[in-house]
Design a protein around this motif. Structure first.
Motif, PDB file in Angstrom:
ATOM      1  N   ALA A  27       0.824  -1.217   0.000  1.00  0.00           N
ATOM      2  CA  ALA A  27       0.000   0.000   0.000  1.00  0.00           C
ATOM      3  C   ALA A  27       0.852   1.258   0.000  1.00  0.00           C
ATOM      4  CB  ALA A  27      -0.929  -0.005   1.209  1.00  0.00           C
ATOM      5  N   LEU A  28       2.081   1.157   0.520  1.00  0.00           N
ATOM      6  CA  LEU A  28       2.951   2.318   0.699  1.00  0.00           C
ATOM      7  C   LEU A  28       4.234   2.176  -0.096  1.00  0.00           C
ATOM      8  CD1 LEU A  28       2.856   2.845   4.582  1.00  0.00           C
ATOM      9  CD2 LEU A  28       1.831   4.347   2.870  1.00  0.00           C
ATOM     10  N   GLN A  29       4.827   3.332  -0.393  1.00  0.00           N
ATOM     11  CA  GLN A  29       6.230   3.413  -0.823  1.00  0.00           C
ATOM     12  C   GLN A  29       6.938   4.306   0.186  1.00  0.00           C
ATOM     13  OE1 GLN A  29       6.864   4.063  -5.229  1.00  0.00           O
ATOM     14  NE2 GLN A  29       4.762   4.813  -5.060  1.00  0.00           N
ATOM     15  N   ILE A  30       7.940   3.768   0.857  1.00  0.00           N
ATOM     16  CA  ILE A  30       8.708   4.533   1.836  1.00  0.00           C
ATOM     17  C   ILE A  30      10.154   4.555   1.353  1.00  0.00           C
ATOM     18  CG2 ILE A  30       9.401   4.735   4.243  1.00  0.00           C
ATOM     19  CD1 ILE A  30       6.989   2.895   4.928  1.00  0.00           C
ATOM     20  N   TYR A  31      10.707   5.758   1.196  1.00  0.00           N
ATOM     21  CA  TYR A  31      12.045   5.918   0.617  1.00  0.00           C
ATOM     22  C   TYR A  31      13.006   6.539   1.616  1.00  0.00           C
ATOM     23  CZ  TYR A  31      10.605   4.738  -4.127  1.00  0.00           C
ATOM     24  OH  TYR A  31      10.160   4.067  -5.234  1.00  0.00           O
ATOM     25  N   VAL A  32      14.223   6.006   1.634  1.00  0.00           N
ATOM     26  CA  VAL A  32      15.345   6.617   2.346  1.00  0.00           C
ATOM     27  C   VAL A  32      16.365   6.998   1.281  1.00  0.00           C
ATOM     28  CG1 VAL A  32      17.154   6.306   4.073  1.00  0.00           C
ATOM     29  CG2 VAL A  32      14.916   5.168   4.373  1.00  0.00           C
ATOM     30  N   CYS A  33      16.736   8.278   1.225  1.00  0.00           N
ATOM     31  CA  CYS A  33      17.574   8.795   0.148  1.00  0.00           C
ATOM     32  C   CYS A  33      18.728   9.609   0.715  1.00  0.00           C
ATOM     33  CB  CYS A  33      16.761   9.682  -0.802  1.00  0.00           C
ATOM     34  SG  CYS A  33      15.201   8.957  -1.319  1.00  0.00           S
ATOM     35  N   GLU A  34      19.781   9.725  -0.099  1.00  0.00           N
ATOM     36  CA  GLU A  34      20.946  10.543   0.266  1.00  0.00           C
ATOM     37  C   GLU A  34      21.350  11.375  -0.931  1.00  0.00           C
ATOM     38  OE1 GLU A  34      24.043   7.852   1.369  1.00  0.00           O
ATOM     39  OE2 GLU A  34      24.447   7.221  -0.695  1.00  0.00           O
ATOM     40  N   ALA A  35      22.226  12.347  -0.699  1.00  0.00           N
ATOM     41  CA  ALA A  35      22.728  13.190  -1.783  1.00  0.00           C
ATOM     42  C   ALA A  35      23.520  12.345  -2.759  1.00  0.00           C
ATOM     43  CB  ALA A  35      23.586  14.309  -1.223  1.00  0.00           C
ATOM     44  N   ASP A  36      23.325  12.593  -4.046  1.00  0.00           N
ATOM     45  CA  ASP A  36      24.010  11.835  -5.086  1.00  0.00           C
ATOM     46  C   ASP A  36      25.461  12.266  -5.198  1.00  0.00           C
ATOM     47  OD1 ASP A  36      24.466  10.097  -7.090  1.00  0.00           O
ATOM     48  OD2 ASP A  36      23.046  10.983  -8.518  1.00  0.00           O
TER      49      ASP A  36
END
Length: 256
Positions: A247-256
């Motif tokens: 049901a969800l999309q949960i993202y953990v992101c960092e600077a490229d």
């Protein structure tokens, strides 16, 4: 869901109603509190709404800033933080274009707030603004729903009762919510009208709400255009992998 580009919409003009309508969310609050504890340092939430996620994080001892476009939502957030004796820096601003003059160890966009940005260009602008505000080693963490094409296909404009959204207003009594939605497949935007009624006051509030769908293949590309890359992604608050039926999309992101 805090407001982003539509901060003066009628849907967000009654912040008390918003809190009653979207009460709960304990799993999401626990997830974001855990992320703040993992990262340490300063926390920024974009589209912070009435502080449902940010006030508990601040209560854990983190230095927090909340950015929100709607004055009514910000006023409610300030009131709630004051009641809890919690200090948060509240800033009125647009998540597409903001400059706070400092960086943060964790930036949060919770509760589908990103989906108020309907154009891909606006989403990328938001991600670029986040990139400028990330401290070295900092993370962007956000959640959006995972679009269900069967549900989108049922958005036929017919007004229907949403029993799960009914709530009790201390002054009005039981409030029922009806929703009529259509889906614009070209824009990937669901255009809805929400009707709030009691037995004595039918349709005491009628408010539009437009929400974009962002599909799982799109998000990594939009993040890359914004100078960010995906570190992890999950399909629920327990950190289970993202699957087609999540049901969800949960993202953990960092600077490229």
């Amino acid at each position: 869901m805090g407001s982003a580009a539509g901060g003066t919409d009628p849907f967000y003009s009654d912040a008390v109603l918003y809190d009653r309508l979207f009460a709960g969310g304990e799993e999401a609050v626990a997830f974001y509190r855990s992320e703040a504890d993992r990262r340490g340092g300063d926390v920024l939430e974009l589209g912070c709404g009435t502080g449902q996620k940010l006030i508990p994080i601040a209560a854990d001892g983190h230095a927090c800033t909340g950015l929100e476009l709607s004055p009514a939502m910000l006023a409610r957030a300030r009131h709630k933080a004051g009641e809890r004796g919690v200090e948060v820096q509240w800033v009125q601003g647009d998540m597409r274009d903001f400059s706070l003059g400092r960086t943060f160890d964790l930036v949060v966009i919770a509760a589908n707030s990103l989906l108020h940005l309907h154009d891909a260009e606006d989403i990328v602008r938001c991600f670029r603004a986040v990139r400028r505000h990330l401290a070295p080693g900092g993370r962007l963490v956000f959640d959006v729903f995972n679009p269900d094409v069967r549900m989108l296909a049922r958005a036929d404009g017919v007004r229907r009762r949403r029993d799960a959204l009914s709530y009790v207003d201390p002054d009005r009594g039981v409030v029922h919510v009806d929703v009529a939605e259509t889906y614009d497949s070209l824009a990937q935007v669901t255009r809805g009208t929400w009707f709030f009624s009691t037995e004595a006051q039918p349709d005491f509030l009628v408010a539009p709400l437009e929400v974009r769908s962002i599909f799982p293949q799109e998000l990594p590309v939009l993040l890359e255009l914004g100078g960010l890359r995906v570190v992890e992604r999950f399909g629920d608050w327990s950190r289970a992998p993202l699957t087609a039926d999540a049901a969800l999309q949960i993202y953990v992101c960092e600077a490229d």
